[in-house]
Design a protein around this motif. Structure first.
Motif, PDB file in Angstrom:
ATOM      1  N   LEU A 196       0.810  -1.219   0.000  1.00 58.76           N
ATOM      2  CA  LEU A 196       0.000   0.000   0.000  1.00 58.76           C
ATOM      3  C   LEU A 196       0.839   1.264   0.000  1.00 58.76           C
ATOM      4  O   LEU A 196       0.345   2.334  -0.384  1.00 58.76           O
ATOM      5  CB  LEU A 196      -0.946   0.001   1.201  1.00 58.76           C
ATOM      6  N   ALA A 197       2.087   1.165   0.429  1.00 59.76           N
ATOM      7  CA  ALA A 197       2.945   2.351   0.459  1.00 59.76           C
ATOM      8  C   ALA A 197       3.213   2.899  -0.938  1.00 59.76           C
ATOM      9  O   ALA A 197       3.485   4.084  -1.108  1.00 59.76           O
ATOM     10  CB  ALA A 197       4.269   2.023   1.150  1.00 59.76           C
ATOM     11  N   GLY A 198       3.119   2.039  -1.948  1.00 62.73           N
ATOM     12  CA  GLY A 198       3.422   2.465  -3.308  1.00 62.73           C
ATOM     13  C   GLY A 198       2.231   2.934  -4.110  1.00 62.73           C
ATOM     14  O   GLY A 198       2.363   3.275  -5.293  1.00 62.73           O
ATOM     15  N   VAL A 199       1.040   2.971  -3.494  1.00 64.16           N
ATOM     16  CA  VAL A 199      -0.164   3.374  -4.216  1.00 64.16           C
ATOM     17  C   VAL A 199      -0.367   4.879  -4.095  1.00 64.16           C
ATOM     18  O   VAL A 199      -0.399   5.422  -2.987  1.00 64.16           O
ATOM     19  CB  VAL A 199      -1.399   2.639  -3.674  1.00 64.16           C
ATOM     20  N   ALA A 200      -0.494   5.563  -5.229  1.00 63.81           N
ATOM     21  CA  ALA A 200      -0.692   7.014  -5.226  1.00 63.81           C
ATOM     22  C   ALA A 200      -2.015   7.375  -4.564  1.00 63.81           C
ATOM     23  O   ALA A 200      -2.991   6.632  -4.639  1.00 63.81           O
ATOM     24  CB  ALA A 200      -0.661   7.547  -6.657  1.00 63.81           C
ATOM     25  N   GLU A 201      -2.053   8.539  -3.935  1.00 62.79           N
ATOM     26  CA  GLU A 201      -3.243   8.962  -3.203  1.00 62.79           C
ATOM     27  C   GLU A 201      -4.465   9.049  -4.115  1.00 62.79           C
ATOM     28  O   GLU A 201      -5.563   8.644  -3.732  1.00 62.79           O
ATOM     29  CB  GLU A 201      -3.002  10.323  -2.549  1.00 62.79           C
ATOM     30  N   ALA A 202      -4.306   9.578  -5.330  1.00 63.44           N
ATOM     31  CA  ALA A 202      -5.448   9.693  -6.245  1.00 63.44           C
ATOM     32  C   ALA A 202      -6.001   8.322  -6.607  1.00 63.44           C
ATOM     33  O   ALA A 202      -7.219   8.127  -6.690  1.00 63.44           O
ATOM     34  CB  ALA A 202      -5.039  10.447  -7.510  1.00 63.44           C
ATOM     35  N   ASP A 203      -5.117   7.354  -6.817  1.00 63.17           N
ATOM     36  CA  ASP A 203      -5.553   5.995  -7.130  1.00 63.17           C
ATOM     37  C   ASP A 203      -6.272   5.384  -5.934  1.00 63.17           C
ATOM     38  O   ASP A 203      -7.290   4.695  -6.086  1.00 63.17           O
ATOM     39  CB  ASP A 203      -4.361   5.123  -7.506  1.00 63.17           C
ATOM     40  N   LEU A 204      -5.753   5.642  -4.750  1.00 62.31           N
ATOM     41  CA  LEU A 204      -6.362   5.109  -3.537  1.00 62.31           C
ATOM     42  C   LEU A 204      -7.760   5.670  -3.340  1.00 62.31           C
ATOM     43  O   LEU A 204      -8.704   4.940  -3.012  1.00 62.31           O
ATOM     44  CB  LEU A 204      -5.480   5.446  -2.336  1.00 62.31           C
ATOM     45  N   GLN A 205      -7.919   6.966  -3.547  1.00 57.59           N
ATOM     46  CA  GLN A 205      -9.236   7.589  -3.363  1.00 57.59           C
ATOM     47  C   GLN A 205     -10.247   7.077  -4.391  1.00 57.59           C
ATOM     48  O   GLN A 205     -11.424   6.904  -4.071  1.00 57.59           O
ATOM     49  CB  GLN A 205      -9.120   9.111  -3.431  1.00 57.59           C
ATOM     50  N   ARG A 206      -9.810   6.832  -5.620  1.00 56.67           N
ATOM     51  CA  ARG A 206     -10.715   6.273  -6.624  1.00 56.67           C
ATOM     52  C   ARG A 206     -11.177   4.882  -6.210  1.00 56.67           C
ATOM     53  O   ARG A 206     -12.367   4.561  -6.280  1.00 56.67           O
ATOM     54  CB  ARG A 206      -9.995   6.200  -7.967  1.00 56.67           C
ATOM     55  N   MET A 207     -10.243   4.071  -5.751  1.00 62.56           N
ATOM     56  CA  MET A 207     -10.574   2.718  -5.320  1.00 62.56           C
ATOM     57  C   MET A 207     -11.521   2.740  -4.125  1.00 62.56           C
ATOM     58  O   MET A 207     -12.504   1.994  -4.068  1.00 62.56           O
ATOM     59  CB  MET A 207      -9.299   1.964  -4.954  1.00 62.56           C
ATOM     60  N   LEU A 208     -11.248   3.628  -3.165  1.00 63.68           N
ATOM     61  CA  LEU A 208     -12.090   3.702  -1.970  1.00 63.68           C
ATOM     62  C   LEU A 208     -13.489   4.215  -2.299  1.00 63.68           C
ATOM     63  O   LEU A 208     -14.474   3.806  -1.675  1.00 63.68           O
ATOM     64  CB  LEU A 208     -11.431   4.592  -0.913  1.00 63.68           C
ATOM     65  N   ALA A 209     -13.592   5.109  -3.274  1.00 63.04           N
ATOM     66  CA  ALA A 209     -14.913   5.587  -3.684  1.00 63.04           C
ATOM     67  C   ALA A 209     -15.742   4.446  -4.249  1.00 63.04           C
ATOM     68  O   ALA A 209     -16.946   4.334  -3.976  1.00 63.04           O
ATOM     69  CB  ALA A 209     -14.773   6.705  -4.720  1.00 63.04           C
TER      70      ALA A 209
END
Length: 357
Positions: free
Chosen positions: A85-98
């Motif tokens: 998870l440390a390598g996942v960009a914040e924008a990608d993380l927020q899209r996935m969480l949405a």
């Protein structure tokens, strides 16, 4: 496939919902944020204090994430830290969480009644949990909990899909365009913003009750002289006299006989040579493609959570339906795989067709 292999596959289905909620809960509790903000890591006790839950519960939830390699655990120090998870960009993380939040809020409870919804041909879960008769898309207007989760994801999807869609279609200069089931009029506005030409006029066609919201959208963007609204029923009488008909996003919420009615309406709306442009999710031609997740998602979503009928189709299926209804499929456009996030579930295609008769 052997009997043992089949049983092992069943096991993947059995733990699917538990894995989903375990992962999402680690985000919702703030455990992942704490690990992100506190390198090189924290013990379960410190994590528990930070997020307000018992250390024992933190340890239990993180078992799965350590197993999956999302989080690392040091046996000697008892410290947890971000791994993959440390390598996942914040924008990608927020899209996935949405997307995950939408699945939790909009789908999980309703899917409990998937079997009942299929039998009834309507979304039984909306009746059971929200005392609402109708489709998810109507319920969004009245149920804030559903609407907030849905709009969060929809905003991300719109920002990604619409520029790609309009960047890959051709709207003739000065064309009269009909945006079928165009909702609040945003599609008409974006047509002008991204495909502008002298004399271009876009008409949104939707339920009569959408008129005021649609006109407000036109006024807000200063386009009331270049956009208009016509109210009606897409299954009954699509207006005529257009050069281009756009059908975006919604064909999958209709059964085959209804899709054919809509294509008939689009045919009547156009002169011979007129263009029909469809944006729709599509199954792969090889439904066993292990890298495609449409069949994993759409039947439960459409039948159990959205409308109780309909579903995505293959491009070849849409092509045969178009030919049957007097169109020639001239072009199919999908996103370059390099532009599609690795977590993407939905594969959309743009189908361009010409009226032949």
């Amino acid at each position: 496939m052997t009997s043992d292999a089949t049983l092992a596959r069943f096991r993947e289905y059995m733990v699917g919902p538990t894995r989903f909620m375990n992962l999402l809960s680690c985000f919702e509790l703030g455990i992942i944020d704490e690990l992100r903000e506190n390198a090189p890591g924290l013990t379960a006790s410190r994590l528990g204090d930070a997020v307000g839950v018992k250390a024992d519960a933190v340890e239990q939830l993180l078992q799965l994430l350590v197993k999956e390699g999302f989080v690392a655990y040091d046996e000697g120090s008892g410290v947890y830290s971000l791994d993959a998870l440390a390598g996942v960009a914040e924008a990608d993380l927020q899209r996935m969480l949405a997307f995950m939040d939408m699945i939790k809020v909009v789908m999980l409870r309703q899917m409990f009644h998937l079997t009942d919804s299929v039998r009834a041909g309507t979304v039984v879960g909306l009746q059971k949990f929200y005392d609402f008769e109708g489709t998810l898309f109507r319920a969004l207007a009245e149920r804030a909990e559903l609407r907030e989760s849905w709009l969060r994801l929809a905003g991300i999807e719109t920002a990604s899909v619409y520029p790609w869609f309009f960047g890959n279609i051709d709207i003739p200069s000065g064309a009269r365009v009909l945006d079928v089931l165009g909702g609040n009029g945003l599609g008409a506005v974006m047509t002008h913003q991204l495909k502008a030409s002298p004399g271009l006029h876009v008409t949104t066609f939707d339920r009569p009750e959408m008129e005021e919201q649609c006109l407000q959208t036109f006024r807000a963007h200063g386009m009331e002289d270049r956009c208009s609204f016509i109210g009606g029923d897409v299954l009954e009488d699509v207006p005529k006299g257009f050069d281009v008909v756009m059908i975006k996003h919604f064909l999958d919420i209709f059964d085959k006989d209804e899709v054919l009615k809509i294509l008939d309406g689009a045919n009547r709306a156009l002169d011979v040579g007129g263009k029909l442009i469809i944006l729709a999710p599509v199954y792969p031609e090889d439904i066993k493609d292990p890298d495609d997740y449409q069949a994993d998602f759409f039947p439960s979503f459409i039948l159990g959570c959205a409308v109780g009928k309909g579903g995505a189709q293959k491009v070849s299926t849409y092509g045969s339906w178009l030919e049957e209804r007097g169109f020639e499929l001239t072009e199919v456009i999908t996103k370059d795989p390099s532009d599609v996030p690795a977590d993407a579930i939905i594969t959309r295609a743009v189908l361009c067709a010409t009226k032949t008769g």
